[in-house]
Write a protein that holds these residues in place. Structure first.
Motif, short mmCIF file in Angstrom:
data_model
loop_
_atom_site.label_atom_id
_atom_site.label_comp_id
_atom_site.label_asym_id
_atom_site.label_seq_id
_atom_site.Cartn_x
_atom_site.Cartn_y
_atom_site.Cartn_z
N GLY A 24 39.47 13.64 93.40
CA GLY A 24 39.50 13.15 92.72
C GLY A 24 37.86 13.37 91.89
N ASP A 25 37.56 12.97 90.68
CA ASP A 25 36.91 13.06 89.74
C ASP A 25 36.13 11.77 88.66
OD1 ASP A 25 34.62 14.64 88.93
OD2 ASP A 25 35.23 15.64 87.35
N ASN A 26 35.35 11.61 88.01
CA ASN A 26 34.90 10.90 87.29
C ASN A 26 34.00 11.53 86.52
OD1 ASN A 26 32.64 10.29 88.75
ND2 ASN A 26 33.02 8.59 89.51
N LEU A 27 33.77 10.94 85.33
CA LEU A 27 32.56 11.24 83.93
C LEU A 27 31.21 10.34 84.18
CD1 LEU A 27 35.23 12.66 82.02
CD2 LEU A 27 33.78 13.86 83.91
N TYR A 28 30.73 9.73 85.28
CA TYR A 28 29.92 8.94 85.01
C TYR A 28 29.22 8.51 86.37
CZ TYR A 28 32.89 5.24 86.17
OH TYR A 28 33.77 4.17 86.90
N ALA A 29 27.88 7.59 86.51
CA ALA A 29 27.41 7.49 87.61
C ALA A 29 27.39 6.37 87.73
CB ALA A 29 25.89 8.61 87.52
N ALA A 74 45.90 15.62 85.69
CA ALA A 74 45.71 16.05 84.37
C ALA A 74 45.49 13.50 83.88
CB ALA A 74 46.23 15.80 83.23
N VAL A 75 44.25 13.97 83.51
CA VAL A 75 44.11 11.94 83.61
C VAL A 75 43.67 11.85 82.36
CG1 VAL A 75 43.28 11.60 86.62
CG2 VAL A 75 41.77 12.27 84.69
N THR A 76 43.49 10.16 82.19
CA THR A 76 43.52 10.29 80.08
C THR A 76 42.23 9.67 80.75
OG1 THR A 76 43.85 8.30 80.85
CG2 THR A 76 46.03 9.97 79.50
N THR A 77 41.43 9.37 81.31
CA THR A 77 39.88 9.36 82.04
C THR A 77 40.31 7.44 81.17
OG1 THR A 77 38.77 10.87 81.67
CG2 THR A 77 37.75 9.44 81.55
N ALA A 78 40.24 6.33 82.11
CA ALA A 78 39.99 5.58 82.60
C ALA A 78 39.23 4.33 81.59
CB ALA A 78 41.04 4.05 83.03
N ASN A 79 37.89 4.95 82.31
CA ASN A 79 36.56 3.33 82.17
C ASN A 79 36.05 4.45 80.77
OD1 ASN A 79 34.18 2.52 82.59
ND2 ASN A 79 34.81 2.47 85.03
N ALA A 80 35.03 3.19 80.28
CA ALA A 80 35.10 3.71 78.80
C ALA A 80 33.67 3.76 78.76
CB ALA A 80 34.81 1.88 78.24
#
Length: 445
Positions: free
Chosen positions: A60-65, A128-134
């Motif tokens: 998994g991954d995300n783009l914020y801390a 392929a994810v759309t990135t949910a978190n604003a």
């Protein structure tokens, strides 16, 4: 439960790695891995998964801390870099990583996963994810698109990536020393994509990969997400809590495939499950209780607010679940949890105990035999093609499953006893696509 003939379809098992484990406080368990920046620990996890003959590792991954949400998930290595390194110390297991269609670009994503497929000898997968978190938007200097626009972007993004992977014929690289011809220019073509969100000339500067195209994962649970998955995905990672609901979701998703010229076996549906395994049911529940004991009311409010997209501090944790609209983010997670809460008359604390254990995914607690029985029931009765296993912590939380549950599944003829192929497509029973097959199916957006 009784054994089934070995000629029947085999269960697929993926290992979902979320930091040091899927339980938000799993790292606090004695002897648990406490750093997901320790690559030697990651290598050991991968070795255990390959020993257990898993289809793939899925990062998994995300783009914020957000250190308060899941500390070990915030402090972690970038997935594609990690998997490229893991490719050198593994030989058969698939290697899947998340990359965003909202904050990435198609050329870079297509090139990166084609590279991983070459490096690993045909074991790459893209989630392929759309990135949910604003919150992610601030790291890219953009406004966060709404739910509908994110999926419109993703539709085009997937089309472009699939098209770029097919710009080269399989035999375009000839390397003819006598003639001096290295690449046959007639077998490499531009994509020339012009769409509402992307303009991409192409081709990639890397030849067609060993799998033809890397495997594509998706995890959308909303109607647009399911449509996108039915059209473009090879594997779907789903959120479930209830067997009857999972059967309905499974049948509904498979029914959508025919509209895109696909059959049920073309896409594997793998619900996420966090198994807590003990030698007995009592021991397993004690282990889960110990994990839950690390949680606090403060972390409960934070996680509930994040998942439901609203400030939950105004509600009583021990009161009923309020009427909430589905948020623009985490649509599927919120929908599943709200449905279960209403059906089972949960309090907010009950909802949190499930979310805190596995962030909204299914928690399966019991002896190895009981867990194997349950997975077999779901697999045989139209609820799943396999499972994305989400250990609460590493290493014991995973080795208990590999050493306890996997042998039972093998004895029943439900799971492989050896890898039979070299690529991830081999493990999943997916054919290698011919060049041009996917662009023709997807069309131009």
């Amino acid at each position: 439960m009784s054994a089934i003939p070995a000629t029947r379809r085999m269960m697929h098992l993926g290992l979902f790695i979320l930091g040091t484990g899927s339980h938000v406080a799993g790292w606090r368990q004695p002897a648990a891995v406490t750093s997901f920046e320790d690559f030697s620990a990651v290598q050991q996890i991968a070795a255990t998964a390959e020993r257990g003959l898993f289809d793939l590792i899925f990062m998994g991954d995300n783009l914020y801390a957000d250190p308060a949400a899941h500390p070990s998930y915030t402090s972690r290595l970038e997935p594609l870099t990690m998997l490229s390194a893991l490719a050198t110390s593994t030989s058969r297991i698939g290697l899947g990583a998340t990359a965003s269609t909202t904050y990435g670009d198609p050329f870079t994503v297509a090139r990166a996963f084609a590279s991983l497929d070459h490096i690993s000898g045909g074991r790459a997968a893209w989630n392929a994810v759309t990135t949910a978190n604003a919150v992610s938007a601030a790291n890219f200097g953009r406004d966060h698109p709404d739910h509908g626009q994110r999926y419109a972007i993703a539709e085009e993004f997937l089309s472009v990536v699939r098209g770029l992977w097919d710009c080269w014929d399989d035999d375009a690289v000839v390397k003819n020393r006598a003639s001096g011809l290295y690449i046959d220019p007639k077998k490499v073509r531009a994509l020339d994509h012009e769409g509402p969100f992307f303009q991409v000339k192409g081709p990639l500067n890397i030849s067609r990969s060993p799998q033809g195209q890397p495997v594509v994962f998706q995890a959308g649970g909303s109607a647009p997400g399911q449509r996108l998955a039915a059209r473009t995905a090879d594997v779907v990672f789903s959120v479930v809590q209830d067997l009857a609901e999972a059967r309905v979701q499974y049948a509904g998703f498979k029914a959508q495939l025919s509209a895109f010229g696909r059959q049920a076996e073309h896409v594997a549906l793998l619900p996420g499950v966090m198994p807590v395994v003990g030698r007995t049911d009592r021991e397993a529940f004690d282990r889960l209780g110990a994990l839950q004991g690390f949680l606090s009311d403060e972390s409960a409010i934070q996680l509930l607010s994040d998942r439901f997209g609203t400030d939950m501090s105004i509600y009583d944790l021990d009161g009923p679940v309020p009427d909430l609209e589905l948020p623009d983010s985490y649509h599927s997670f919120a929908g599943v949890m709200l449905s279960k809460a209403r059906r089972d008359r949960f309090s907010l604390r009950d909802v949190y105990n499930l979310m805190g254990a596995a962030r909204g995914h299914w928690v399966l607690c019991g002896s190895a035999e009981r867990i194997a029985d349950t997975l077999q029931l779901w697999f045989e009765t139209g609820a799943a093609d396999g499972f994305n296993v989400m250990p609460p912590f590493f290493h014991e939380g995973f080795t208990d499953f590999v050493d306890g549950v996997v042998p039972i599944l093998q004895e029943r003829g439900l799971f492989r006893t050896a890898y039979e192929g070299e690529t991830l497509r081999d493990h999943l029973g997916l054919e290698r696509p011919a060049r041009g097959e996917w662009p023709a199916r997807l069309g131009r957006v």
